[in-house]
Design an enzyme around this catalytic site. Sequence first.
Site, mmCIF file in Angstrom:
data_model
loop_
_atom_site.group_PDB
_atom_site.id
_atom_site.type_symbol
_atom_site.label_atom_id
_atom_site.label_comp_id
_atom_site.label_asym_id
_atom_site.label_seq_id
_atom_site.Cartn_x
_atom_site.Cartn_y
_atom_site.Cartn_z
ATOM 1 C CG ASP A 146 36.019 57.271 67.206
ATOM 2 O OD1 ASP A 146 36.003 58.336 66.763
ATOM 3 O OD2 ASP A 146 35.669 55.995 66.769
ATOM 4 C CB CYS A 203 52.629 50.418 47.611
ATOM 5 S SG CYS A 203 51.067 49.609 48.180
ATOM 6 C CB CYS A 206 44.969 51.287 49.809
ATOM 7 S SG CYS A 206 46.059 52.570 49.573
ATOM 8 C CB CYS A 210 38.894 52.418 47.091
ATOM 9 S SG CYS A 210 37.744 53.353 47.758
ATOM 10 C CB CYS A 226 34.641 56.328 52.489
ATOM 11 S SG CYS A 226 34.998 55.115 53.591
HETATM 12 C C1 B12 Z 1 36.019 60.762 60.579
HETATM 13 C C2 B12 Z 1 36.386 59.373 60.821
HETATM 14 C C3 B12 Z 1 36.025 58.531 59.627
HETATM 15 C C4 B12 Z 1 35.382 58.893 58.320
HETATM 16 C C5 B12 Z 1 36.374 59.763 57.579
HETATM 17 C C6 B12 Z 1 37.687 58.973 57.371
HETATM 18 C C7 B12 Z 1 38.910 59.749 57.438
HETATM 19 N N1 B12 Z 1 39.842 59.458 56.550
HETATM 20 O O1 B12 Z 1 38.860 60.820 58.075
HETATM 21 C C8 B12 Z 1 34.846 57.465 57.926
HETATM 22 C C9 B12 Z 1 33.218 57.186 58.473
HETATM 23 C C10 B12 Z 1 34.834 57.458 56.351
HETATM 24 C C11 B12 Z 1 35.743 56.475 58.695
HETATM 25 C C12 B12 Z 1 35.910 55.279 58.279
HETATM 26 C C13 B12 Z 1 36.795 54.530 58.816
HETATM 27 N N2 B12 Z 1 37.464 54.495 59.993
HETATM 28 CO CO1 B12 Z 1 37.063 56.266 60.976
HETATM 29 N N3 B12 Z 1 37.393 57.708 61.997
HETATM 30 C C14 B12 Z 1 37.022 58.920 62.028
HETATM 31 C C15 B12 Z 1 37.695 59.794 63.055
HETATM 32 C C16 B12 Z 1 36.622 60.095 63.880
HETATM 33 C C17 B12 Z 1 37.960 61.392 62.524
HETATM 34 C C18 B12 Z 1 39.246 61.020 61.547
HETATM 35 C C19 B12 Z 1 39.811 62.363 61.168
HETATM 36 O O2 B12 Z 1 40.238 63.199 61.738
HETATM 37 N N4 B12 Z 1 39.296 62.851 59.833
HETATM 38 C C20 B12 Z 1 39.996 64.041 59.223
HETATM 39 C C21 B12 Z 1 40.732 63.666 57.957
HETATM 40 C C22 B12 Z 1 41.365 65.289 57.764
HETATM 41 O O3 B12 Z 1 41.716 63.037 58.305
HETATM 42 P P1 B12 Z 1 42.397 61.920 57.481
HETATM 43 O O4 B12 Z 1 41.485 61.695 56.193
HETATM 44 O O5 B12 Z 1 43.053 60.924 58.177
HETATM 45 O O6 B12 Z 1 43.792 63.029 56.816
HETATM 46 C C23 B12 Z 1 44.760 62.934 57.708
HETATM 47 C C24 B12 Z 1 45.919 62.440 56.699
HETATM 48 O O7 B12 Z 1 45.674 61.721 55.751
HETATM 49 C C25 B12 Z 1 46.746 63.684 56.420
HETATM 50 N N5 B12 Z 1 46.473 64.169 55.001
HETATM 51 C C26 B12 Z 1 45.598 64.737 54.622
HETATM 52 N N6 B12 Z 1 45.743 65.258 53.380
HETATM 53 C C27 B12 Z 1 46.963 65.092 53.021
HETATM 54 C C28 B12 Z 1 47.808 65.329 52.001
HETATM 55 C C29 B12 Z 1 49.140 64.815 52.039
HETATM 56 C C30 B12 Z 1 49.659 65.151 50.805
HETATM 57 C C31 B12 Z 1 49.720 64.324 53.194
HETATM 58 C C32 B12 Z 1 51.215 63.742 53.094
HETATM 59 C C33 B12 Z 1 48.865 63.905 54.088
HETATM 60 C C34 B12 Z 1 47.620 64.341 54.253
HETATM 61 O O8 B12 Z 1 46.385 64.760 57.328
HETATM 62 C C35 B12 Z 1 45.021 64.372 57.638
HETATM 63 C C36 B12 Z 1 44.879 64.916 59.205
HETATM 64 O O9 B12 Z 1 45.806 64.120 60.108
HETATM 65 C C37 B12 Z 1 38.600 58.876 63.751
HETATM 66 C C38 B12 Z 1 38.867 59.144 65.389
HETATM 67 C C39 B12 Z 1 39.376 60.173 65.535
HETATM 68 N N7 B12 Z 1 38.864 61.047 66.402
HETATM 69 O O10 B12 Z 1 40.561 60.691 65.209
HETATM 70 C C40 B12 Z 1 38.165 57.551 63.348
HETATM 71 C C41 B12 Z 1 39.370 56.419 63.050
HETATM 72 C C42 B12 Z 1 40.230 57.180 61.956
HETATM 73 N N8 B12 Z 1 38.539 55.647 62.335
HETATM 74 C C43 B12 Z 1 39.040 54.240 62.350
HETATM 75 C C44 B12 Z 1 38.654 52.994 61.621
HETATM 76 C C45 B12 Z 1 38.844 51.687 62.162
HETATM 77 C C46 B12 Z 1 37.883 53.228 60.292
HETATM 78 C C47 B12 Z 1 37.519 52.338 59.334
HETATM 79 C C48 B12 Z 1 38.829 51.392 58.884
HETATM 80 C C49 B12 Z 1 36.456 51.499 59.697
HETATM 81 C C50 B12 Z 1 35.730 50.462 58.901
HETATM 82 N N9 B12 Z 1 36.433 49.316 58.698
HETATM 83 O O11 B12 Z 1 34.891 50.796 58.161
HETATM 84 C C51 B12 Z 1 37.262 53.012 58.139
HETATM 85 C C52 B12 Z 1 38.467 53.405 57.497
HETATM 86 C C53 B12 Z 1 38.278 54.415 55.988
HETATM 87 C C54 B12 Z 1 39.397 55.155 55.487
HETATM 88 N N10 B12 Z 1 40.170 54.525 54.605
HETATM 89 O O12 B12 Z 1 39.660 55.925 56.290
HETATM 90 C C55 B12 Z 1 40.335 54.177 63.308
HETATM 91 C C56 B12 Z 1 41.543 54.105 62.501
HETATM 92 C C57 B12 Z 1 42.661 53.238 63.204
HETATM 93 C C58 B12 Z 1 43.777 53.088 62.323
HETATM 94 N N11 B12 Z 1 44.503 52.257 62.341
HETATM 95 O O13 B12 Z 1 44.104 54.185 61.640
HETATM 96 C C59 B12 Z 1 40.010 55.588 64.033
HETATM 97 C C60 B12 Z 1 41.423 56.151 64.630
HETATM 98 C C61 B12 Z 1 38.955 55.269 65.098
HETATM 99 C C62 B12 Z 1 39.925 54.706 66.368
HETATM 100 N N12 B12 Z 1 39.822 55.234 67.728
HETATM 101 O O14 B12 Z 1 40.572 53.531 66.438
HETATM 102 N N13 B12 Z 1 36.410 57.130 59.844
HETATM 103 S S1 SF4 Z 2 35.229 52.565 50.649
HETATM 104 FE FE1 SF4 Z 2 36.581 53.448 52.305
HETATM 105 S S2 SF4 Z 2 36.993 51.714 53.687
HETATM 106 FE FE2 SF4 Z 2 36.411 50.754 51.542
HETATM 107 S S3 SF4 Z 2 38.023 50.841 50.447
HETATM 108 FE FE3 SF4 Z 2 37.360 52.761 50.136
HETATM 109 S S4 SF4 Z 2 38.231 54.212 51.427
HETATM 110 FE FE4 SF4 Z 2 38.615 51.949 52.185
HETATM 111 S S1 SF4 Z 3 48.584 52.025 52.913
HETATM 112 FE FE1 SF4 Z 3 48.071 51.791 50.602
HETATM 113 S S2 SF4 Z 3 49.797 52.639 49.426
HETATM 114 FE FE2 SF4 Z 3 50.562 52.341 52.008
HETATM 115 S S3 SF4 Z 3 51.445 50.312 51.812
HETATM 116 FE FE3 SF4 Z 3 49.249 50.167 52.590
HETATM 117 S S4 SF4 Z 3 48.113 49.751 50.403
HETATM 118 FE FE4 SF4 Z 3 50.434 50.409 49.944
#
Ligand code: B12
Ligand code: SF4
Ligand code: SF4
Length: 368
Positions: A146, A203, A206, A210, A226
């Site tokens: 992380d 689906c 999620c 939210c 978020c």
């Molecule tokens: C910054 C961060 C956050 C931020 C931003 C979340 C986010 N989605 O980025 C905040 C604070 C909101 C957060 C929250 C949470 N986090 Co966090 N977070 C991180 C961190 C440090 C970086 C994530 C990242 O790279 N974000 C950058 C953006 C661009 O990435 P992304 O949103 O995931 O987008 C990707 C895809 O969706 C895709 N994508 C984007 N756009 C598009 C468009 C299309 C069309 C397609 C097909 C794909 C696509 O490509 C992107 C890049 O890979 C990681 C650790 C790490 N170093 O990776 C932990 C990490 C992701 N978090 C984690 C966790 C557990 C959480 C929470 C569940 C904690 C909680 N219960 O509150 C929540 C979940 C919220 C959510 N729905 O994401 C875990 C996830 C484990 C898992 N099973 O996936 C991680 C991996 C930490 C760990 N080592 O375990 N987090």
């Molecule tokens: S607020 Fe963030 S962690 Fe909560 S349901 Fe929405 S995306 Fe997921």
């Molecule tokens: S991640 Fe979201 S869209 Fe994908 S199966 Fe789970 S609830 Fe459905």
Amino acid sequence: MSQADTGESLGSLQALALRIKTWGQELGFQQLGVCDTQLTQHEQWLEGWLADGFHGEMAYMQRHGTRRSRPGELVPGTVRVISVRMDYLTDQARPAAELLEQDEEALISRYALGRDYHKVLRKRLQKLASRIEQEVGPFGYRVFVDSAPVLEKALAEKAGLGWIGKHSNLLNRKAGSWFFLGEIYTDLPLPVDEPAINHCGDCIRCIQACPTGAIVAPYQVDARRCISYLTIELKGSIPHELRPLMGNRIYGCDDCQLTCPWNRFAMPSPEADFLPRHGLDSNTLVELFAWSEEEFLQRTEGSAIRRTGYTGWLRNIAVALGNVDPSGSENPAAVRVALESRAGHPSALVREHVEWALARQKQGKSGF
Ligand code: B12
Ligand code: SF4
Ligand code: SF4
């Protein structure tokens, strides 16, 4: 190198990869996979996310340029990434769905109830790297959990651990999404695993679940909306319009995972470290709001919750207290008294949120 040599070294790398998987399991990882370092598409998505400002105040998300999406730029010589998963769900905590129904109880997200996962995973990954070193001799590697600029979910998806769902968490058909990720960057040219296939289909549960509309499009989370960001990463004032939507979620949020159908298959973690500590799964908001700074520091020792700091903790609980519906409360006076006890807190941030919460309580039924 002769063809026979190449075949032999490929064979031995394949055998090594299998042994690494076995050692990973012995060390408590539920899954381990290997991928190469090519993340071109994810790099573009990351850049789009940053350009949209979805990272909010998380300056560290843009500080490292392309090093986050190019493992070889972060650790020169890296050609493979060993990605691991460790499950954290516990069946010994009060269920989140139950807590969501009771607005006077505090809801802490499942991942933060026990010991800080960074410590747990890092130690095991280091052990795994040392085990590999015993076998192959000195090799180039670095372990991550992380904290470093690493695209953990994208790498895990490539390594076959699951797919990035529409809520943007990594999930798996057999395990759901209640797990942490960690990695070893290495210069060992191990054979790679097959990437996982996306099973979200039509689906959108999620996105609908939210509370703050943070999943602005499939796979795109605007962190600024978020609740996880608002309660953990944001250091300042929580935007007024989002406060009522946060309910009793005082540290992180799990709603998008709670609703995901694949989480029906999630198994409880065998890790004692992830069991709830200090009754963090079953405290009322009033009880937690009464903690002194010393109590906060003592009861969150070794826990991820420390990240929000004491004033952040009080800020979050003040919002949740403001969200208690006075008409449904058995003792609405207790909520008001608790808030009033912090009305003169030295932190302007805490005072401002307490004021907001008291005003919301005074609105009575009409505000809910
Ligand atoms: C910054 C961060 C956050 C931020 C931003 C979340 C986010 N989605 O980025 C905040 C604070 C909101 C957060 C929250 C949470 N986090 Co966090 N977070 C991180 C961190 C440090 C970086 C994530 C990242 O790279 N974000 C950058 C953006 C661009 O990435 P992304 O949103 O995931 O987008 C990707 C895809 O969706 C895709 N994508 C984007 N756009 C598009 C468009 C299309 C069309 C397609 C097909 C794909 C696509 O490509 C992107 C890049 O890979 C990681 C650790 C790490 N170093 O990776 C932990 C990490 C992701 N978090 C984690 C966790 C557990 C959480 C929470 C569940 C904690 C909680 N219960 O509150 C929540 C979940 C919220 C959510 N729905 O994401 C875990 C996830 C484990 C898992 N099973 O996936 C991680 C991996 C930490 C760990 N080592 O375990 N987090
Ligand atoms: S607020 Fe963030 S962690 Fe909560 S349901 Fe929405 S995306 Fe997921
Ligand atoms: S991640 Fe979201 S869209 Fe994908 S199966 Fe789970 S609830 Fe459905």
